[in-house]
Design a protein around this motif. Structure first.
Motif, PDB file in Angstrom:
ATOM      1  N   ALA A   1       0.521  -1.233  -0.048  1.00  0.00           N
ATOM      2  CA  ALA A   1       0.041  -0.196   0.014  1.00  0.00           C
ATOM      3  C   ALA A   1       0.894   1.121   0.039  1.00  0.00           C
ATOM      4  N   LEU A   2       2.018   1.132   0.245  1.00  0.00           N
ATOM      5  CA  LEU A   2       2.792   2.256   0.423  1.00  0.00           C
ATOM      6  C   LEU A   2       2.747   3.504  -0.889  1.00  0.00           C
ATOM      7  N   PRO A   3       2.797   3.077  -1.987  1.00  0.00           N
ATOM      8  CA  PRO A   3       2.801   4.077  -3.049  1.00  0.00           C
ATOM      9  C   PRO A   3       1.453   4.747  -3.165  1.00  0.00           C
ATOM     10  N   ALA A   4       0.263   4.024  -2.653  1.00  0.00           N
ATOM     11  CA  ALA A   4      -0.953   4.624  -2.742  1.00  0.00           C
ATOM     12  C   ALA A   4      -1.158   5.484  -1.700  1.00  0.00           C
ATOM     13  N   LEU A   5      -0.580   5.119  -0.434  1.00  0.00           N
ATOM     14  CA  LEU A   5      -0.282   5.961   0.697  1.00  0.00           C
ATOM     15  C   LEU A   5       0.403   7.229   0.396  1.00  0.00           C
ATOM     16  N   ALA A   6       1.533   7.148  -0.222  1.00  0.00           N
ATOM     17  CA  ALA A   6       2.480   8.158  -0.519  1.00  0.00           C
ATOM     18  C   ALA A   6       1.522   9.295  -1.328  1.00  0.00           C
TER      19      ALA A   6
ATOM     20  N   ALA B   1      -2.576   9.374   6.220  1.00  0.00           N
ATOM     21  CA  ALA B   1      -1.766   8.597   5.364  1.00  0.00           C
ATOM     22  C   ALA B   1      -0.216   9.024   5.513  1.00  0.00           C
ATOM     23  N   THR B   2      -0.020   9.997   5.951  1.00  0.00           N
ATOM     24  CA  THR B   2       1.311  10.616   6.316  1.00  0.00           C
ATOM     25  C   THR B   2       1.923   9.337   7.516  1.00  0.00           C
ATOM     26  N   GLY B   3       0.908   9.461   8.476  1.00  0.00           N
ATOM     27  CA  GLY B   3       1.206   8.431   9.565  1.00  0.00           C
ATOM     28  C   GLY B   3       1.578   7.150   9.341  1.00  0.00           C
ATOM     29  N   ALA B   4       0.513   6.589   8.342  1.00  0.00           N
ATOM     30  CA  ALA B   4       0.829   5.306   8.004  1.00  0.00           C
ATOM     31  C   ALA B   4       2.205   4.891   7.345  1.00  0.00           C
ATOM     32  N   LEU B   5       2.653   5.796   6.540  1.00  0.00           N
ATOM     33  CA  LEU B   5       3.910   5.662   5.963  1.00  0.00           C
ATOM     34  C   LEU B   5       5.051   5.298   6.772  1.00  0.00           C
ATOM     35  N   GLY B   6       4.807   5.371   8.106  1.00  0.00           N
ATOM     36  CA  GLY B   6       5.768   5.093   9.124  1.00  0.00           C
ATOM     37  C   GLY B   6       6.053   3.594   9.007  1.00  0.00           C
ATOM     38  N   LEU B   7       5.089   2.593   8.516  1.00  0.00           N
ATOM     39  CA  LEU B   7       5.246   1.250   8.621  1.00  0.00           C
ATOM     40  C   LEU B   7       6.509   0.822   7.743  1.00  0.00           C
ATOM     41  N   ALA B   8       6.919   1.882   6.962  1.00  0.00           N
ATOM     42  CA  ALA B   8       8.186   1.700   6.173  1.00  0.00           C
ATOM     43  C   ALA B   8       9.346   1.818   6.806  1.00  0.00           C
ATOM     44  N   SER B   9      10.661   1.150   6.369  1.00  0.00           N
ATOM     45  CA  SER B   9      11.776   1.515   7.184  1.00  0.00           C
ATOM     46  C   SER B   9      13.057   1.832   6.062  1.00  0.00           C
ATOM     47  N   ASP B  10      12.516   2.141   5.069  1.00  0.00           N
ATOM     48  CA  ASP B  10      13.524   2.463   3.912  1.00  0.00           C
ATOM     49  C   ASP B  10      13.244   3.994   3.359  1.00  0.00           C
ATOM     50  N   ALA B  11      14.314   4.396   2.532  1.00  0.00           N
ATOM     51  CA  ALA B  11      14.222   5.741   2.268  1.00  0.00           C
ATOM     52  C   ALA B  11      13.397   6.212   0.937  1.00  0.00           C
ATOM     53  N   GLY B  12      12.497   5.059   0.538  1.00  0.00           N
ATOM     54  CA  GLY B  12      11.663   5.226  -0.427  1.00  0.00           C
ATOM     55  C   GLY B  12      10.500   6.198   0.025  1.00  0.00           C
ATOM     56  N   VAL B  13      10.047   6.355   0.961  1.00  0.00           N
ATOM     57  CA  VAL B  13       9.091   6.807   1.407  1.00  0.00           C
ATOM     58  C   VAL B  13       9.502   8.549   1.895  1.00  0.00           C
ATOM     59  N   LEU B  14      10.593   8.832   1.865  1.00  0.00           N
ATOM     60  CA  LEU B  14      11.117  10.194   2.445  1.00  0.00           C
ATOM     61  C   LEU B  14      10.628  11.084   1.308  1.00  0.00           C
ATOM     62  N   PRO B  15      10.740  11.259   0.141  1.00  0.00           N
ATOM     63  CA  PRO B  15      10.077  12.294  -0.724  1.00  0.00           C
ATOM     64  C   PRO B  15       8.721  12.534  -0.139  1.00  0.00           C
TER      65      PRO B  15
ATOM     66  N   ARG C   1       2.109  18.466   8.914  1.00  0.00           N
ATOM     67  CA  ARG C   1       3.290  18.571   9.094  1.00  0.00           C
ATOM     68  C   ARG C   1       3.799  17.989  10.294  1.00  0.00           C
ATOM     69  N   GLU C   2       2.940  18.373  11.237  1.00  0.00           N
ATOM     70  CA  GLU C   2       3.161  17.576  12.516  1.00  0.00           C
ATOM     71  C   GLU C   2       3.318  15.977  12.398  1.00  0.00           C
ATOM     72  N   GLU C   3       2.418  15.590  11.613  1.00  0.00           N
ATOM     73  CA  GLU C   3       2.235  14.046  11.538  1.00  0.00           C
ATOM     74  C   GLU C   3       3.569  13.571  10.805  1.00  0.00           C
ATOM     75  N   ALA C   4       4.128  14.445   9.742  1.00  0.00           N
ATOM     76  CA  ALA C   4       5.144  14.168   9.126  1.00  0.00           C
ATOM     77  C   ALA C   4       6.632  14.100   9.898  1.00  0.00           C
ATOM     78  N   ALA C   5       6.511  15.181  10.793  1.00  0.00           N
ATOM     79  CA  ALA C   5       7.903  15.071  11.493  1.00  0.00           C
ATOM     80  C   ALA C   5       7.712  13.978  12.548  1.00  0.00           C
ATOM     81  N   THR C   6       6.609  13.517  13.284  1.00  0.00           N
ATOM     82  CA  THR C   6       6.471  12.419  13.922  1.00  0.00           C
ATOM     83  C   THR C   6       7.087  10.988  13.057  1.00  0.00           C
ATOM     84  N   THR C   7       6.550  10.977  11.930  1.00  0.00           N
ATOM     85  CA  THR C   7       6.803   9.806  11.164  1.00  0.00           C
ATOM     86  C   THR C   7       8.268   9.649  10.911  1.00  0.00           C
ATOM     87  N   LEU C   8       8.916  10.799  10.557  1.00  0.00           N
ATOM     88  CA  LEU C   8      10.222  10.861  10.118  1.00  0.00           C
ATOM     89  C   LEU C   8      11.237  10.272  11.448  1.00  0.00           C
ATOM     90  N   GLY C   9      10.661  10.852  12.732  1.00  0.00           N
ATOM     91  CA  GLY C   9      11.389  10.145  13.779  1.00  0.00           C
ATOM     92  C   GLY C   9      11.101   8.682  13.879  1.00  0.00           C
TER      93      GLY C   9
END
Length: 321
Positions: free
Chosen positions: A166-171, A186-200, A214-222
């Protein structure tokens, strides 16, 4: 009224009130019936949910059925999602969300395709924490649903299942969905990944027009834990909303991104105490002795929670030393 199918004297004693003309009397009788916790009483609870003339009685029956996982109960609650009265629909949705068995999930699954958006969203919500693998395919389809509430619940399922496909659709949703809450989910759900593919997608979310995203994005990146995200998070420390800055500071601490030391130290003078606290804790996590002067200066902070965070940070730095 239903013909008696029990020899339980407590249930038999309630039958006259279960069939009373007064809806209030019937509702109280249902509560007393549920208190008996006798499976034989389900017959009357299900019947009340399906056919009682009063919405208040049907809603009470839906609430009382939340503790039962029997197939007849699950089917009755699913059917009640399409009830004409909103209190009944809401009560049924809440009771379904309390179910814990995979068997119940199998029965709920077909309702994901119902014509009514509330039914679809409620069915997906009920499936979310069951982690039923069979829910992944319909959830992926539901990401394209015209109703934002349905898309949000579908995102939740895929996140709980950690469904990599689901990662491409979530992105895509994180970047383009017109609904703020869908983008946030969707931004929060991207946290299920562990590779750089979701960084963009997450970097794009750091620039979203809604601060919640933006808040969720910062949390997910952490959560993802990739040090290369540090530079983008440092920029987020200058966000117009302190909530975003706070999550960015927390994420930088988790990443132990030492290049953020000066920016985090500057936040120790911010007007918002919660942000000063988070900056102090992040500086402790960095383990960089260059933060010692700023932390010592913050020992006299006017907020006790900030002072406590500063003490924790100083202790961490002493351990490193």
């Amino acid at each position: 009224m239903i013909e008696p199918e029990t020899d339980n004297p407590d249930i038999l004693a309630l039958l006259p009130r279960l069939g009373d003309d007064d809806a209030g009397v019937r509702r109280i009788a249902l509560i007393e019936l549920a208190d008996l916790e006798d499976p034989e009483g389900l017959l009357w609870l299900i019947a009340a949910l399906a056919s009682d003339d009063a919405a208040e009685v049907r809603a009470e029956a839906a609430r009382l059925l939340e503790a039962w996982e029997e197939p007849d109960v699950v089917q009755a609650l699913c059917a009640a999602l399409a009830d004409g009265a909103e209190p009944v629909r809401l009560a049924a949705a809440q009771s379904l969300s309390e179910l814990k068995s995979l068997e119940a999930g199998v029965l709920i699954l077909p309702w994901v395709e119902h014509a009514d958006a509330f039914v679809r969203a409620s069915a997906l919500r009920a499936l979310r924490e069951l982690r039923l693998e069979a829910a992944a395919a319909p959830a992926l389809l539901a990401l394209q649903d015209p109703e934002a509430t349905v898309r949000r619940e579908a995102v939740g399922i895929l996140g709980w299942l950690k469904h990599d496909a689901a990662l491409p659709a979530l992105a895509q949703l994180a970047s383009d969905d017109p609904d703020t809450e869908v983008r946030r989910a969707a931004t929060g759900a991207l946290g299920l990944a562990s590779d750089a593919g979701v960084l963009p997608a997450l970097y794009a979310a750091l620039g979203d027009s809604a601060w919640q995203v933006r808040e969720e994005a910062a949390t997910t990146l952490g959560k993802i834990g990739l040090e290369e995200a540090g530079a983008a998070l440092v920029q987020a420390l200058a966000d117009d909303y302190w909530q975003v800055r706070l999550r960015a500071a927390r994420a930088l601490g988790r990443l132990r991104y030492r290049e953020a030391g000066a920016e985090l130290a500057a936040l120790l003078g911010h007007d918002i105490a919660n942000l000063r606290k988070e900056a102090a804790l992040a500086l402790g996590d960095l383990g960089d002795s260059a933060a010692l002067p700023a932390l010592h200066a913050a020992e006299a902070d006017g907020d006790p929670e900030v002072r406590k965070a500063v003490r924790i940070a100083l202790a961490q730095l002493q351990e490193v030393a």
